[in-house]
Design a protein around this motif. Sequence first.
Motif, PDB file in Angstrom:
ATOM      1  N   ILE A 156       0.845  -1.203   0.000  1.00 14.56           N
ATOM      2  CA  ILE A 156       0.000   0.000   0.000  1.00 14.56           C
ATOM      3  C   ILE A 156       0.875   1.246   0.000  1.00 14.56           C
ATOM      4  O   ILE A 156       0.655   2.187  -0.772  1.00 14.56           O
ATOM      5  N   LEU A 159       2.604   1.800  -3.387  1.00 10.54           N
ATOM      6  CA  LEU A 159       1.694   2.361  -4.387  1.00 10.54           C
ATOM      7  C   LEU A 159       1.424   3.840  -4.110  1.00 10.54           C
ATOM      8  O   LEU A 159       1.400   4.665  -5.031  1.00 10.54           O
ATOM      9  N   ALA A 160       1.197   4.149  -2.832  1.00 12.24           N
ATOM     10  CA  ALA A 160       0.934   5.541  -2.467  1.00 12.24           C
ATOM     11  C   ALA A 160       2.142   6.422  -2.778  1.00 12.24           C
ATOM     12  O   ALA A 160       2.000   7.533  -3.309  1.00 12.24           O
ATOM     13  N   LEU A 212      -3.959   5.588  -0.306  1.00 16.92           N
ATOM     14  CA  LEU A 212      -4.231   5.374  -1.727  1.00 16.92           C
ATOM     15  C   LEU A 212      -5.175   6.428  -2.307  1.00 16.92           C
ATOM     16  O   LEU A 212      -5.647   6.269  -3.441  1.00 16.92           O
ATOM     17  N   ILE A 215      -4.017   7.678  -5.728  1.00 13.70           N
ATOM     18  CA  ILE A 215      -3.368   6.698  -6.590  1.00 13.70           C
ATOM     19  C   ILE A 215      -3.632   6.992  -8.064  1.00 13.70           C
ATOM     20  O   ILE A 215      -2.818   6.698  -8.943  1.00 13.70           O
ATOM     21  N   GLY A 246      -8.172   6.430 -10.483  1.00 17.80           N
ATOM     22  CA  GLY A 246      -7.888   5.593  -9.317  1.00 17.80           C
ATOM     23  C   GLY A 246      -8.923   4.501  -9.130  1.00 17.80           C
ATOM     24  O   GLY A 246      -8.585   3.325  -8.922  1.00 17.80           O
ATOM     25  N   ILE A 250      -8.414   0.330  -9.343  1.00 19.85           N
ATOM     26  CA  ILE A 250      -8.730  -0.570  -8.227  1.00 19.85           C
ATOM     27  C   ILE A 250      -9.823  -1.560  -8.638  1.00 19.85           C
ATOM     28  O   ILE A 250      -9.744  -2.757  -8.349  1.00 19.85           O
ATOM     29  N   ALA A 279     -10.778   1.429  -0.249  1.00 19.27           N
ATOM     30  CA  ALA A 279      -9.817   2.232  -1.015  1.00 19.27           C
ATOM     31  C   ALA A 279     -10.498   2.872  -2.220  1.00 19.27           C
ATOM     32  O   ALA A 279     -10.203   4.026  -2.578  1.00 19.27           O
ATOM     33  N   ALA A 283     -10.504   6.814  -2.939  1.00 20.27           N
ATOM     34  CA  ALA A 283      -9.887   7.317  -4.165  1.00 20.27           C
ATOM     35  C   ALA A 283     -10.903   8.043  -5.038  1.00 20.27           C
ATOM     36  O   ALA A 283     -10.602   9.085  -5.645  1.00 20.27           O
TER      37      ALA A 283
END
Length: 384
Positions: A156, A159-160, A212, A215, A246, A250, A279, A283
């Motif tokens: 996580i 990715l962030a 995230l 993202i 984002g 996901i 998430a 996002a």
Amino acid sequence: MDGPTVLIVDDTPQNLTVLGELLQPLYRVRAANSGERALRVAATEPKPDLILLDVMMPGLDGYEVLGRLREDAATRDIPVIFVTAMDAAESEERGLKLGAVDYIVKPFSPAIVLARVATHLELKRARDRLSAQNNWLEREISRRMAENLLIQDLGIRALACLAEARDNETGLHIIRTQYYVETLGRHLGNHPRFAEALAGARLELIVKAAPLHDIGKVGIPDAILLKPGPLDAREWEIMKTHPSIGTAAISKAMEEALADASDDVAEHAAGAFAFLKVANEIAGGHHEKWDGSGYPQGLEGDAIPVSARLMALADVFDALISRRVYKPPMPMEKATEIILAGRGRHFDPDVVDAFLACRDEFVDIATRYAEPEHEHQSEQEAQA
């Protein structure tokens, strides 16, 4: 001698002698001639693996001794066989209800005594082995779960940080906003409007998913994302697509994982993907506004997920007080005024109230995780 230890408890010396002579060739034998002494001996090393306990004794009788043994964590698992001259079914039933594992009636047969002692010692060894294996398995499961959670957290965070690396923000923004969200969530946990959304492990998922929130910025062109100044109308419209980018990423990850999963895994996907669903909320919804003027969907009021409402305030507050290439940091008081001005317009009114109640905690988080001064100097030099 080595081997199992058997404690014999009887107030009659002759009975202690007979049982001792019978068992001593095979086991380490300890003896006690009263209930009080039996309790002391049972709590000292070497602790007995089995206790042969007379029922009828002056002072503490066998029933009382057994009760106290079961109350003490150090002795509660020692198996106890009652030895008594009584043969009434009522007495036997009482002893077994209290936790005795067996019952031997006097006068006893040596063969029966040896057989039952051997049987219950073997059962205890089996229970001890099973307990040791269970303890090992629990430790191993805990260790592996901790490793998996660490890997998940690292993934996580990676990715962030990937998203932040392409922006004018830093990894400390991730940490600060995560703590802001947690602070708001804890404060609102018992609020009637938020209790259900923040119940159980829900807040933990929200806090874990918070990094995230941006993202989708990985899909924004560098010329726009890194522009050291205001965006024009066209650029701003492109920037506003990052929540949709984002959520699309996901959602696609969840769909592809489900497509490749076995039927058994897919059946339990709801629990496994709970984190990714949160998430997705954050996002996609952290730029929505309470009055419906936000983006990308123009959601209004309670239609905005609670997780996104918390993230919205945390993200704006941190942006206001943080230095950027194109702006200096804003004083706390001014940032607070802007958040308050957004109550009922940009932000959920109750979330703003929670912020005001927790403002000192926000200030503390901002101070503890402030950007290093040398980074500020480098930014100033870059502008010079």
